[in-house]
Design an enzyme around this catalytic site. Structure first.
Site, PDB file in Angstrom:
ATOM      1  CB  ILE A  19     -23.391 -25.115 -24.936  1.00 18.64           C
ATOM      2  CG1 ILE A  19     -22.645 -25.774 -26.103  1.00 18.64           C
ATOM      3  CG2 ILE A  19     -23.638 -26.139 -23.827  1.00 18.64           C
ATOM      4  CD1 ILE A  19     -21.225 -26.206 -25.773  1.00 18.64           C
ATOM      5  CE1 TYR A 152     -12.529 -21.994 -23.749  1.00 18.51           C
ATOM      6  CE2 TYR A 152     -11.411 -23.807 -24.856  1.00 18.51           C
ATOM      7  CZ  TYR A 152     -12.565 -23.242 -24.352  1.00 18.51           C
ATOM      8  OH  TYR A 152     -13.754 -23.916 -24.452  1.00 18.51           O
TER       9      TYR A 152
END
Length: 262
Positions: A19, A152
């Site tokens: 990304i 996460y």
């Protein structure tokens, strides 16, 4: 809509692949000068080479922006940015009972503190110039905490808290702060995670990724993984002049995975 970043200087942390790379490329195509960041000179050089002619407006910076020393080095070389994209991040599936303290700290330092330090270093200059954009790349996992990556999910939720709070701190300054929440995205990291299935099944990466989404993110409305370019498009828009009324927002590019109407 003509999104133009001519005359703007942009930082995209962790931008040698995935990304981050797609976002950096999009900013360059829109006229910005962009600092490409990776931890090694080799990865930075490779990213610059892949940019081709666009590399003429790119600047490489090799350094670990997940560390205080790395951010200090960046600030010494680049005193100001108009746009800061806090994209640097790590993920790794691991059972809660097997995650040591050191991994919790590593995820916090890289996924959260990198953005805190970079925003603290550059936001005040943006305020003085009465224009700026800060974007945190969070995740749909900030809302749907994954059972196999709790550390996460925790770090991505923390990013939302920092983003919203900083937007309020910078109220009325001309500086906007937002978070973008990608869902399953076909980045190099995800491709590597699925590579063994691709090899054993003989199916395309896109088909394997779609099967993974349907199995593990069954609420997905698009029923496939997004491309990195689709996520980058949202990041670039919210960083633009045209998005001046959007701040303090958590903007989803999750393919509808989060089952919510707001």
């Amino acid at each position: 809509m003509n999104i133009d970043f001519t005359g703007r200087k942009v930082l995209v942390s962790g931008s040698t692949s995935g990304i981050g790379f797609a976002t950096a490329k999009g900013f360059l195509q829109a006229g910005a000068q962009v600092v490409i960041n990776g931890r090694s000179q080799e990865s930075v050089d490779g990213a610059l080479q892949r940019l081709g002619e666009l590399a003429g407006k790119a600047i490489g910076f090799a350094g670990d922006l997940g560390s205080e020393a790395g951010v200090d080095k960046l600030v010494a070389e680049h005193s100001a940015f108009d746009v800061v994209i806090n994209n640097l991040g790590v993920f790794n599936p691991q059972d809660f009972f097997e995650i040591p303290d050191s991994e919790w700290q590593r995820f916090f330092d890289i996924n959260v503190m990198s953005g805190v330090r970079l925003s603290r270093a550059y936001a005040q200059g943006m305020v003085e110039r009465k224009w700026g954009r800060i974007v945190f790349i969070s995740s749909e996992s900030a809302v749907n905490i994954p059972a196999d990556m709790i550390h996460y999910g925790f770090s991505k939720t923390a990013q939302l808290a920092v983003s919203r709070g900083l937007a309020k701190r910078l109220a009325g300054t001309g500086v906007t702060v937002n978070a973008v929440l990608p869902g399953p995205t076909l980045s190099e990291g995800v491709a590597q995670m699925l590579s063994s299935t691709v090899e054993s099944s003989g199916e395309s990466l896109e088909k394997v990724a779609a099967d993974f989404v349907n199995a593990h993110r069954s609420s997905s409305i698009i029923q496939r993984a997004a491309s990195v370019e689709e996520v980058a498009n949202m990041i670039i828009y919210v960083s633009s002049e045209q998005a001046s009324a959007t701040t303090g927002a958590a903007l989803r590019v999750d393919g509808g995975v989060i089952d919510s109407i707001v």
